[in-house]
Design an enzyme around this catalytic site. Structure first.
Site: not given
Lengths: 411, 374
Positions: A10, A104-105
């Site tokens: 993350d 973003d993960e």
């Protein structure tokens, strides 16, 4: 399924971190990234700003009240998608099983990479160091036997964390964990569970399955497993294998609109964006959906129609969207508009036999080629011209992927 | 009503109308077949309001009358009855009794009053046409009929009689789906009448039923004509009525290219097998096969990123500029399947223009196929 080792990565305050790392003036200072346009809602804020209470979703004036020194940066989505894509590529050096979850993960299944890299901690540390070195940003990594717990673990320490949940730790971790911490349990489910007297994952795991299925239907079984910290969903590497079911675009408008010609102009723009992406990936669809959110932010509707034939020309999508618009009475000014094409199938690039249809196909192709080379909307419909610069604010959808049809060219 | 009929005759009469009755149940009466017994014959009628068929069969009629019964169920029943005489009797409230040997069925029908009006055909309006001519022309064109129901004007066969300068009359049938077009031509004798001189669109479903009629017996003639916006076909004791498609057929002459001067002649069998082989690798996503034509021959290839690729070469004489063109393999195979000469001629202009396929030294048939993007 044997014992697996899953990593969840993350990126911490991703958009804000990218901005800070590319501009030294911003480093160590409270900053907030907003979407483009005149509407100013915070998309991400740096940890320095979060310390003052700045949160995602706040209006700029609200955030400034929390933190008067707050520096507002208008987001550059292109920079973020590029960085994200590069980071996802790094992950592929450790395992081919990388599932990009959003910009973003990501999840990585490293079960079969451990003979090369020893331990999952080693992979996590290597990855963290490389991301830090190349982009100057940090991430939190969770290591666990499944995706559910890996995501949970990465949330436990932020920023720059590394948390491991070993199989033997699972029941201890779950026992006192509030149910809302689990990915997949939203506010509504949480409220219903509270009404049933279930607050922690431990309680959820001990709840008889019949009670849960009685309340939630088939989802009940899954909820119980989540409470027990079990999840056998695989990490699905993204390629084009992942069947794309729809192509859609939506935009929050700079100001609320209610004049028909204005609505039509945005619909045309959205139709062109949808058509363009469908054509680039050679798909046609026959279901067109119009999505409208009203100015009060709370009321919205989506309406769809299925056509007799498959389409991907912008004007055909536009026509279908306008028919949908005309079939409803607008109650309020519009804040957000969306157009989606679904029931997709691959089109075979078959050219039409009749000359007028062929001309249309060739003209569209020529237009697409110019726009691919010189940028979107370089050649476009005349009615879109007065507002060439930038219409609405573009937010990267959670369905965004670094490659393939889901890779939206963002502004 | 009561009549006795031979099982095989009854079965055949019901089989013939299975394609006509309405499959959807929006109007139940259209799923029924009307049985009408007159002095010495049984008349079997079915219609979906677009295409209708009425045939007469010998039967021993005890009491004349009429009734309608579910066409599909009745067919299933009769099919399984022993091979003996069937006694068919109507009872009160539209019930019917079917007896055959020791078997008895009682099934419920619908009142014949609800059955749509079926026009009586005036024979003097019909003219003779060779059955084999129609059969051949339908075969050569019907595969290209458009299945997209929104393009209703393409959902049929455009049929027209053209008179040449020498006074000869040609019957033409044309079908297109917007990607390919097929034209069949045959000699027409007799008086074309206003409908055929102007051109009519015969509906797709009617065409398929007409094809079945021409398939039944080879040779012979059938009667053809028009009344009340419908085409009528009569053969023996059956006639079929089909409502003409109300629409404008596109000007197909403009679609047929005139300046395609890159011409190759190729053996039909050899080419068919080659295209079929190459098409093995095509799929919903990757339909195209590539033809690369040069002085050394024609190279046919296909590639599918999900499976692999294939290539094969055929010797043909060609002395023009080399070029490449890509087609949907299905479109080529459809044309090759209905060509009855040993060789075909393919005429190209370039990779983005319509291409022509014709049988060698014959002008009975012409197909136009639009290529795919390279």
């Amino acid at each position: 399924m044997g014992h697996r080792t899953i990593l969840h990565i993350d990126m911490n305050a991703f958009f804000a971190s990218v901005e800070q790392s590319t501009n030294p003036d911003l480093q160590g200072r409270p900053i907030a990234v907003t979407g483009g346009g005149q509407r100013t809602v915070i998309t991400t804020s740096s940890y320095e700003a979060r310390a003052f209470g700045v949160r995602t979703g706040m209006a700029v004036w609200e955030a400034k009240r929390c933190c008067p020194e707050l520096i507002i940066v208008v987001g550059d989505n292109r920079k973020y998608t590029h960085t994200s894509g590069e980071i996802m590529k790094m992950m592929l050096d450790y395992t081919p099983e990388v599932e990009v979850f959003s910009i973003d993960e990501a999840f990585m299944d490293v079960t079969h990479s451990l003979s090369l890299f020893n331990t999952p901690e080693n992979i996590a540390n290597l990855l963290k160091a490389r991301i830090k070195h190349s982009f100057g940003i940090t991430c939190s990594i969770g290591i666990a036997p499944n995706k559910l717990l890996a995501k949970l673990a990465s949330d436990m320490q932020k920023p720059d964390g590394l948390t491991i949940i070993r199989p033997e730790d699972v029941s201890r971790v779950m026992e006192r964990l509030p149910v809302k911490e689990l990915c997949g349990i939203g506010r509504k489910t949480e409220r219903q569970l509270t009404l049933m007297g279930i607050r922690t994952c431990g309680e959820l795991g001990r709840c008889p399955e019949e009670r849960l299925t009685g309340k939630f239907g088939i989802a009940g079984k899954r909820l119980k497993e989540m409470g027990l910290g079990r999840d056998d969903s695989p990490v699905i590497p993204h390629g084009e294998d992942d069947e794309v079911k729809s192509v859609g675009h939506s935009m929050t408008l700079d100001k609320d609109i209610d004049r028909r010609e204005e609505v039509l102009r945005f619909l045309l723009q959205l139709s062109e964006m949808v058509g363009r992406r469908a054509r680039r990936y050679n798909v046609t669809g026959r279901t067109v959906t119009l999505y409208v959110r009203y100015a009060d932010f709370f009321t919205s509707f989506g309406k769809q129609q299925t056509l007799a034939n498959y389409i991907n020309l912008s004007e055909e999508i536009f026509k279908a969207a306008v028919e949908l618009l005309d079939s409803v009475e607008l109650e309020q000014p519009i804040r957000l508009l969306g157009v989606r094409l679904s029931s997709l199938r691959h089109q075979s690039e078959q050219l039409p036999l009749f000359e007028d249809e062929r001309r249309k196909a060739f003209a569209t192709q020529a237009m697409d080629e110019v726009n691919s080379r010189y940028g979107e909307f370089t050649v476009t419909f005349g009615s879109l011209l007065p507002s060439r610069e930038k219409n609405g604010s573009f937010v990267i959808s959670p369905a965004w992927r670094p490659s393939g049809i889901r890779n939206v060219d963002v502004k | 009503m009561e009549f006795r009929i031979d099982k095989e005759v009854f079965l055949k009469s019901l089989q013939k109308i299975q394609g006509i009755v309405e499959k959807r149940t929006s109007m139940p009466i259209l799923s029924n077949v009307m049985l009408e017994a007159t002095d010495s014959a049984l008349h079997v009628t079915a219609t979906d309001l677009e295409v209708g068929m009425k045939s007469s069969y010998p039967a021993e009629v005890a009491t004349p009358g009429k009734i309608t019964v579910g066409a599909k169920k009745l067919y299933e029943i009769v099919k399984e009855l022993p091979n003996q005489v069937i006694i068919f009797t109507t009872k009160d409230n539209d019930w019917v009794e079917i007896k055959c040997g020791k078997v008895q069925f009682n099934i419920v029908g619908l009142s014949p009053e609800e059955f749509p009006y079926f026009p009586a055909v005036k024979e003097e309006n019909l003219f003779e046409i060779e059955s084999s001519l129609l059969k051949g022309m339908i075969e050569k064109t019907s595969f290209a009929i458009c299945n997209d129901e929104t393009k209703y004007n393409l959902n049929g066969l455009f049929t027209k009689v053209e008179t040449t300068e020498g006074g000869d009359q040609n019957l033409k049938m044309v079908a297109t789906d917007g990607h390919r077009l097929s034209i069949a031509k045959g000699t027409f004798k007799g008086n074309a009448g206003p409908e055929l001189s102007k051109g009519v669109i015969l509906p797709k479903k009617g065409i398929y039923e007409m094809k079945k009629i021409t398939d039944e017996e080879s040779g012979g003639t059938l009667m053809f004509g028009f009344m009340d916006n419908s085409a009528v076909i009569k053969r023996g004791d059956s006639y079929m009525v089909m409502r003409l498609v109300d629409g404008e057929f596109p000007d197909y002459n403009r679609v047929v290219p005139v300046a395609n001067n890159r011409i190759i002649t190729i053996n039909k069998e050899v080419f068919t097998h080659s295209v079929r082989r190459m098409a093995i690798l095509s799929s919903e996503k990757f339909k195209g096969i590539m033809l690369e034509i040069s002085n050394t021959g024609i190279k046919i290839s296909s590639s599918n990123p999900e499976l692999g690729d294939a290539m094969e070469e055929i010797d043909v004489t060609y002395d023009g500029e080399p070029f490449a063109v890509r087609f949907n393999a299905r479109y080529l195979l459809d044309v090759l399947a209905v060509t009855d000469t040993d060789c075909i001629e393919m005429k190209f202009k370039d990779e983005l223009s319509p291409s022509i396929i014709v049988p060698e030294k014959s002008d009975s048939f012409l197909a136009v196929i639009m290529p795919m993007r390279l």
